[in-house]
Design a protein around this motif. Structure first.
Motif, PDB file in Angstrom:
ATOM      1  N   LEU A 275     -74.351 -30.509 -40.135  1.00  0.00           N
ATOM      2  CA  LEU A 275     -75.798 -30.324 -40.034  1.00  0.00           C
ATOM      3  C   LEU A 275     -76.179 -29.452 -38.845  1.00  0.00           C
ATOM      4  O   LEU A 275     -77.319 -29.516 -38.370  1.00  0.00           O
ATOM      5  N   HIS A 276     -75.229 -28.645 -38.347  1.00  0.00           N
ATOM      6  CA  HIS A 276     -75.558 -27.750 -37.241  1.00  0.00           C
ATOM      7  C   HIS A 276     -76.479 -26.638 -37.736  1.00  0.00           C
ATOM      8  O   HIS A 276     -76.583 -26.368 -38.936  1.00  0.00           O
ATOM      9  N   ALA A 277     -77.142 -25.978 -36.787  1.00  0.00           N
ATOM     10  CA  ALA A 277     -78.147 -24.966 -37.122  1.00  0.00           C
ATOM     11  C   ALA A 277     -77.505 -23.740 -37.767  1.00  0.00           C
ATOM     12  O   ALA A 277     -76.334 -23.412 -37.530  1.00  0.00           O
TER      13      ALA A 277
ATOM     14  N   GLY B 149     -82.071 -30.309 -38.023  1.00  0.00           N
ATOM     15  CA  GLY B 149     -82.088 -31.066 -36.773  1.00  0.00           C
ATOM     16  C   GLY B 149     -82.681 -32.456 -36.964  1.00  0.00           C
ATOM     17  O   GLY B 149     -82.139 -33.454 -36.449  1.00  0.00           O
ATOM     18  N   ARG B 150     -83.802 -32.538 -37.702  1.00  0.00           N
ATOM     19  CA  ARG B 150     -84.403 -33.850 -37.948  1.00  0.00           C
ATOM     20  C   ARG B 150     -83.476 -34.736 -38.785  1.00  0.00           C
ATOM     21  O   ARG B 150     -83.370 -35.940 -38.541  1.00  0.00           O
ATOM     22  N   LEU B 151     -82.831 -34.129 -39.769  1.00  0.00           N
ATOM     23  CA  LEU B 151     -81.917 -34.903 -40.610  1.00  0.00           C
ATOM     24  C   LEU B 151     -80.722 -35.394 -39.813  1.00  0.00           C
ATOM     25  O   LEU B 151     -80.275 -36.546 -39.981  1.00  0.00           O
ATOM     26  N   ASP B 152     -80.199 -34.540 -38.919  1.00  0.00           N
ATOM     27  CA  ASP B 152     -79.079 -34.956 -38.083  1.00  0.00           C
ATOM     28  C   ASP B 152     -79.492 -36.103 -37.163  1.00  0.00           C
ATOM     29  O   ASP B 152     -78.741 -37.075 -36.968  1.00  0.00           O
TER      30      ASP B 152
ATOM     31  N   GLN C 167     -79.405 -43.736 -37.995  1.00  0.00           N
ATOM     32  CA  GLN C 167     -78.935 -44.713 -38.978  1.00  0.00           C
ATOM     33  C   GLN C 167     -77.522 -45.201 -38.661  1.00  0.00           C
ATOM     34  O   GLN C 167     -77.212 -46.388 -38.809  1.00  0.00           O
ATOM     35  N   ARG C 168     -76.675 -44.251 -38.219  1.00  0.00           N
ATOM     36  CA  ARG C 168     -75.322 -44.667 -37.840  1.00  0.00           C
ATOM     37  C   ARG C 168     -75.362 -45.636 -36.665  1.00  0.00           C
ATOM     38  O   ARG C 168     -74.622 -46.639 -36.638  1.00  0.00           O
ATOM     39  N   GLN C 169     -76.225 -45.347 -35.685  1.00  0.00           N
ATOM     40  CA  GLN C 169     -76.353 -46.259 -34.547  1.00  0.00           C
ATOM     41  C   GLN C 169     -76.923 -47.598 -34.986  1.00  0.00           C
ATOM     42  O   GLN C 169     -76.481 -48.660 -34.519  1.00  0.00           O
TER      43      GLN C 169
ATOM     44  N   PRO D   3     -87.759 -43.785 -40.387  1.00  0.00           N
ATOM     45  CA  PRO D   3     -88.605 -42.627 -40.731  1.00  0.00           C
ATOM     46  C   PRO D   3     -88.580 -42.261 -42.201  1.00  0.00           C
ATOM     47  O   PRO D   3     -89.590 -41.855 -42.755  1.00  0.00           O
ATOM     48  N   ASP D   4     -87.418 -42.393 -42.857  1.00  0.00           N
ATOM     49  CA  ASP D   4     -87.354 -42.009 -44.263  1.00  0.00           C
ATOM     50  C   ASP D   4     -87.970 -43.061 -45.187  1.00  0.00           C
ATOM     51  O   ASP D   4     -88.097 -42.830 -46.385  1.00  0.00           O
ATOM     52  N   GLN D   5     -88.331 -44.233 -44.638  1.00  0.00           N
ATOM     53  CA  GLN D   5     -88.949 -45.272 -45.446  1.00  0.00           C
ATOM     54  C   GLN D   5     -90.419 -45.470 -45.102  1.00  0.00           C
ATOM     55  O   GLN D   5     -91.085 -46.336 -45.650  1.00  0.00           O
TER      56      GLN D   5
END
Length: 475
Positions: free
Chosen positions: A209-211, A233-236, A242-244, A304-306
């Motif tokens: 997901l890098h630029a 960037g927002r998705l990363d 989510q991983r955290q 954020p995605d929910q």
């Protein structure tokens, strides 16, 4: 049509064809006008040439007829007649080219290059004449003793013009073909950056997901690439969160589950006198795991995605009264004074269940961290265009420098021995922000902590309509 390449090709080639058609029409019109002018000028020059070569009359052979104006045959010419001349020796007509005629001043046809004698005599100048089912272009030139007339059919002239036009329009056709190929190549080359962008994104793995690289990026594509980079960037950031979250949730769940397993083993090995205490500990561990799972579910809904809460009018005072009634039994068991010290009928917009979950977490936190015999007060009041909800307790409170940290996920301060997940304040703050408000922590006069939630009011009309509404008892 959704293809940019197809749109560009259709529009540009259509513009090219329309331009070629207009140019062809103009070319034909200008060429035809110019050709006819040149041909008319040629007829005039032929007429002048005929008169210059007809200075001395020559006797004509017997049997030659003359023509009077209107095309009627004149009297038969006789040898030695000064108004007659001999025909050419080769008797070959000029059919298909032009017809030349010489007339006397009296309207007698002296000479005609056509076998059928040609068009009738016309007045001086250029004319279009219909004769023998053909349209003729005729030029008549008078002199002192003779009148020269030169004519050609429109059919013969149009045949010559069509040959000329074919050669004039052929380069335009070749130019259209060449420009079509060049346009196709130009469009393909111009869209190459989009093709490269598509290929680069299509070949990436989920974790890449890098630029995007901005090297050699055309100016028109740069805004799109920048927007994609912002989205990546927002998705990363979201995936990292989510991983955290999953890692923290797994860590938090591991502790109560391990404790439950240990307490179950102790209960299995305990004698009758100790088994009741072991089962009580097991029930407490299960209760803690259930509470943690419920909080994790609430926190997941605030990701954020929910974040798409329903927007409905919610009577905040009625919601607070219901929450206090729900926790009253738990407060009595801890000898804690839980109650309302003031309410105003205020209505906010939002998700009724999310706001109720926020209240439950704040009241549960206050009960957990306040000592037995403490006092917990709730208040709903208005401040300008905001609804203010306050939950105050006289517990240990939170030091000023630790308050921001306390509102982060999975944060438990070491100042108490109370077992918790560290999610209550985090859930409350995220819920308030989701509803366009904010949360603040303050000291309670006399000691303790005051949690203050500020939410925008829905409006006076909605407030009056919703006063007294009672939400459900639980989310």
């Amino acid at each position: 049509m959704s293809s940019i390449r197809s749109r560009l090709l259709i529009w540009q080639i259509s513009a090219l064809l329309v331009t070629a058609l207009v140019v062809s029409m103009l070319t034909y019109r200008l060429a035809a006008d110019g050709f006819n002018e040149v041909q008319d000028y040629g007829l005039e020059q032929v007429a002048h040439t005929v008169l210059r070569h007809d200075e001395t009359p020559v006797p004509a052979p017997p049997g030659r007829h003359t023509m009077v104006p209107g095309g009627a045959p004149a009297a038969e010419a006789t040898p030695g007649d000064p108004d007659t001349i001999d025909e050419p020796a080769d008797d070959e007509p000029d059919e298909g080219v032009f017809v030349t005629q010489i007339w006397s001043k009296q309207g007698k046809l002296i000479y005609s290059s056509a076998l059928d004698e040609g068009p009738p005599l016309q007045s001086p100048g250029m004319h279009s004449v219909v004769w023998q089912d053909h349209t003729w272009r005729v030029f008549t030139l008078p002199r002192e003793t003779r009148i020269a007339q030169v004519a050609v059919t429109r059919h013969d002239r149009n045949k010559a013009l069509s040959t000329l036009i074919t050669w004039l329009l052929l380069p335009i056709g070749l130019l259209v073909v060449l420009l079509t190929a060049l346009i196709h190549e130009a469009v393909s080359r111009a869209l190459e950056p989009l093709d490269r962008l598509r290929d680069e994104l299509g070949q990436r793995e989920v974790a890449q997901l890098h630029a995007l690289s901005m090297d050699d990026m055309p100016t028109e594509v740069t805004p799109l690439a920048n927007t994609l980079n912002q989205l990546l960037g927002r998705l990363d950031h979201l995936l990292a969160g989510q991983r955290q979250f999953l890692a923290d949730a797994a860590h938090e769940l591991n502790t109560p589950l391990a404790a439950i397993k240990l307490q179950a083993q102790l209960a299995r090995r305990a004698n009758d006198a100790e088994r009741k205490a072991a089962l009580d500990d097991l029930d407490a561990g299960i209760e803690r795991a259930i509470h943690l799972a419920a909080q994790l579910l609430q926190l997941a809904r605030l990701e954020p995605d929910q974040r798409a809460p329903t927007s409905e009018p919610v009577a905040l005072d009625a919601l607070v009264r219901t929450a206090v009634a729900t926790f009253s039994a738990q407060a009595d068991s801890r000898n804690t004074d839980l109650g309302l010290v003031g309410t105003e009928p205020l209505v906010v917009s939002g998700d009724r269940f999310a706001l109720r979950a926020m209240l439950d977490n704040l009241i549960d936190n206050a009960l957990r961290y306040s000592p037995p015999g403490a006092r917990i007060d709730l208040c709903v009041r208005r401040q300008d265009d905001l609804a203010v909800l306050e939950i105050s307790d006289n517990g240990p409170g939170i030091a000023l420098e630790q308050r921001e940290k306390a509102m982060q996920r999975f944060t438990r301060l070491n100042q108490t021995e109370v077992k918790g997940s560290g999610l209550g304040l985090s859930i409350a703050r995220e819920t308030a922000e989701l509803h366009g408000g904010r949360m603040a922590l303050d000291d309670t006069p006399g000691g303790g902590l005051t949690v203050r939630i500020l939410l925008p009011l829905r409006g006076p009309s909605a407030a009056s309509a919703e006063v007294g509404a009672t939400p459900p008892d639980s989310p």
